[in-house]
Design an enzyme around this catalytic site. Structure first.
Site, PDB file in Angstrom:
ATOM      1  N   CYS A  76       0.788  -1.234   0.000  1.00 13.30           N
ATOM      2  CA  CYS A  76       0.000   0.000   0.000  1.00 13.30           C
ATOM      3  C   CYS A  76       0.821   1.285   0.000  1.00 13.30           C
ATOM      4  O   CYS A  76       0.747   2.086  -0.925  1.00 13.30           O
ATOM      5  CB  CYS A  76      -0.934   0.000   1.205  1.00 13.30           C
ATOM      6  SG  CYS A  76      -1.998  -1.448   1.341  1.00 13.30           S
ATOM      7  N   HIS A 129      -2.201   7.126   4.110  1.00 13.05           N
ATOM      8  CA  HIS A 129      -1.163   6.145   4.439  1.00 13.05           C
ATOM      9  C   HIS A 129       0.255   6.612   4.105  1.00 13.05           C
ATOM     10  O   HIS A 129       1.119   5.823   3.722  1.00 13.05           O
ATOM     11  CB  HIS A 129      -1.447   4.814   3.722  1.00 13.05           C
ATOM     12  CG  HIS A 129      -0.775   3.637   4.386  1.00 13.05           C
ATOM     13  ND1 HIS A 129      -0.780   2.361   3.849  1.00 13.05           N
ATOM     14  CD2 HIS A 129      -0.064   3.545   5.548  1.00 13.05           C
ATOM     15  CE1 HIS A 129      -0.127   1.544   4.630  1.00 13.05           C
ATOM     16  NE2 HIS A 129       0.324   2.239   5.670  1.00 13.05           N
TER      17      HIS A 129
END
Length: 603
Positions: A76, A129
């Site tokens: 990710c 993130h």
């Protein structure tokens, strides 16, 4: 009198000329960037999946230019760092998803900053993130409006306590706010509201869904679309349902663009962040799901870990027509490509590693120069050379410096031809050596959260960003029970802080987050109901701490712990600059557990 008439005619002619030029001057395109989480190349019907229902993505696929040899980081945060910075993820400071190694280096100019500096309205909705405190939050990196969850997924440690995809509390411009509905629906709804407000000026909308990342929580109706399908597992039924929900939201978005009359003036991009997490599996020799013939899944160095879909459509800019581009392309190419397509001025900062793909997208060229590209899955505190790495060009893959595959004839990467093509093998190894030397130059410097910033009352740090080789309490399930998996989340490590103002600080250590309002010795019930479309979190066990310790360079403080209170508070005089900070509890067995949550305030 004649002179006055003459000059009046000239002025009117000039005004009319300006009006004509203004009418013919193309408006800078809007950009809507949709990024889904853990959906792989094979998790779209248009790519050959016979089970999944994605009619709106299929329609976009048919209209768009498709990069079919497009690659990202295999997980990710590394994928996002390359996308946002235009640089190799490792070079931008992100090679992991936790452990303080998922923070985009401050010196890099992020994609929204480029758009904002060029007069665009910027909005972000969903997953970031790339840092959970100042100066790394999305609102610190160029977004005017934000609605997002914490960390790498809903329910992870920096996220708001008890979020579970439904009726959650997200952060609007950094402030917690309760939302009604399912997470994906919320993020698209907020994005559409932003688009409606900004439709009369160029805008950049980044819709970065947490779905279909686990936990596999979704509305029952979407699970039921697949409940009778025998060719996929129960987990895949939920996974596919989450993707179909995304697809429905894309259909709503497309309808809104048409209603507003801005579809042709908008660059619409769809991609996923890495290979499939759940869409393909083999159980006892039986294959379930679809992976487009590729080897590997999320986090793999093989193509199934990082080759992902990329669709781009801009009807008003000759980027359409439904054709494929097979040239190797990377996530770090997208920022320079958008700068080129939108005629943006580049902002001063580190050089891009990517290149503009505009000539390919608009079919301005018939040939394209050869190049090598690179990715790896180095989920470690200290990246390791050659570890889970891939060197790539249009047709070849060098894996871990040991295996060579010709993708043109061997999509599944089954036949290692390193001995058959020794010259190509050595050439690709040499390219990696040069790349590694380049990207590893800043590995000795971790990013540091800034505390004591005048406009920030309190800084929150969590176990998610602790620098440690041990397992971390990166997920709220570990906050509930650090021992609920085989390897307990009991790390010894440190946070990197950068003190902006010399002076007195209060540093508060907690087992539970502030919004939970729980005593240190509190337990919590199991969260969720075990069904076929939701997952549960374990009950929170009681932990017995006898001592709390704070260490910051020359500072060492200890306190006895009163478990009936919510926290342990220390006061410390901190000097200005970058420092390592340790804060941990010691239990009855003399085991040290890093504080799950830290709250730092300048006094």
């Amino acid at each position: 009198m004649r002179n006055k008439i003459f000059y009046s005619v000239l002025i009117l002619a000039a005004i009319n000329c300006c009006r004509i030029n203004a009418q013919h001057q193309p408006k800078q395109p809007n950009v809507i960037f949709i990024l889904t989480d853990d959906q792989g190349y094979g998790d779209i019907a248009a790519h050959g999946n016979k089970v999944i229902k994605t009619p709106n993505l299929d329609n976009l696929h048919n209209q768009a230019v498709r990069l079919i040899n497009y690659h990202t980081g295999p997980t990710c945060a590394p994928s996002r760092s390359g996308l946002m910075s235009g640089a190799y993820g490792n070079r931008a400071g992100v090679w992991h998803t936790i452990g303080g190694c998922s923070i985009l280096r401050e010196k890099f100019v992020a994609m929204p900053q480029v758009f904002k500096e060029n007069g665009y309205a910027t909005g972000m909705f969903g997953k970031w993130h790339l840092g959970d405190a100042y100066p790394y939050l999305p609102e610190d990196r160029g977004f005017d409006e934000t609605v997002y969850h914490g960390a790498g997924g809903i329910g992870q440690t920096p996220d708001y306590w008890l979020n579970d995809y439904f009726e959650d509390t997200y952060f609007r411009n950094g402030t917690p706010e309760k939302f009604k509905g399912y997470c994906t629906d919320v993020f698209f709804e907020e994005a559409i509201k932003f688009i409606e407000k900004k439709k009369d000026q160029p805008f950049f909308a980044y819709i970065s869904t947490n779905a279909p990342h686990g936990p596999l929580n979704l509305p029952k109706d979407y699970y039921d679309l697949y409940k009778n399908e025998k060719s996929i597992t129960d987990a895949q039924k939920a996974f596919y349902g989450m993707i179909t929900n995304i697809d429905d939201n894309i259909g709503i978005l497309e309808k809104k663009l048409k209603q507003l009359g801005i579809q042709d003036d908008t660059i619409l991009i769809f991609m996923t962040d890495n290979g499939t997490a759940t869409g393909h599996t083999v159980i006892k020799g039986e294959t379930y799901g679809f992976n487009a013939g590729m080897r590997g899944h999320k986090a793999s160095q093989y193509d199934g870990g990082h080759r992902v879909p990329f669709f781009i459509r801009w009807n008003g800019g000759n980027v359409n027509g439904g054709f494929d581009i097979n040239n190797i392309a990377m996530n770090y190419d997208i920022l320079p490509t958008l700068i080129d397509l939108c005629s943006l001025s580049k902002i001063d900062g580190p050089a891009f590693d990517g290149i503009s793909l505009k000539p390919l997208l608009t079919r301005e060229v018939d040939s394209w120069p050869h190049r090598y590209t690179f990715t790896d899955s180095n989920k470690k505190q200290h990246p390791k050379k050659w570890y889970k790495s891939a060197v790539m060009d249009d047709n070849w893959r060098l894996i871990d410096g040991k295996e060579l595959y010709n993708i043109k004839s061997d999509v599944g990467q089954k036949i290692n031809v390193a001995k058959k093509f020794p010259k190509k093998f050595e050439e690709m190894k040499a390219a990696y050596e040069k790349w590694w030397k380049y990207v590893s130059q800043d590995f000795g410097r971790y990013e540091a959260y800034k505390i004591g910033v005048s406009h920030i009352k309190e800084t929150t740090l969590t176990n998610h960003d602790l620098h440690s080789e041990s397992p971390l309490a990166w997920n709220q399930s570990y906050i509930r029970d650090p021992f609920y998996k085989k390897k307990p989340a009991m790390p010894q490590g440190y946070w990197m802080i950068d003190v902006q103002q010399r002076g007195e600080y209060e540093i508060e250590l907690r087992r539970w987050p502030k919004e939970a309002n729980l005593a240190m010795n509190a337990t919590v019930p199991q969260q969720g109901v075990r069904t076929k479309w939701t997952e549960i979190r374990p009950a929170g066990i009681q932990l017995n701490f006898k001592k709390a310790t704070l260490k910051i360079e020359g500072i060492l403080q200890e306190q006895e712990v009163d478990m009936s209170k919510n926290s342990v508070k220390f006061n410390a005089f901190l000097s200005k600059g970058r420092q390592q900070m340790q804060a941990y509890f010691t239990n009855d067995n003399n085991e040290d557990l890093a504080s799950f949550y830290l709250y730092i305030t300048k006094k």
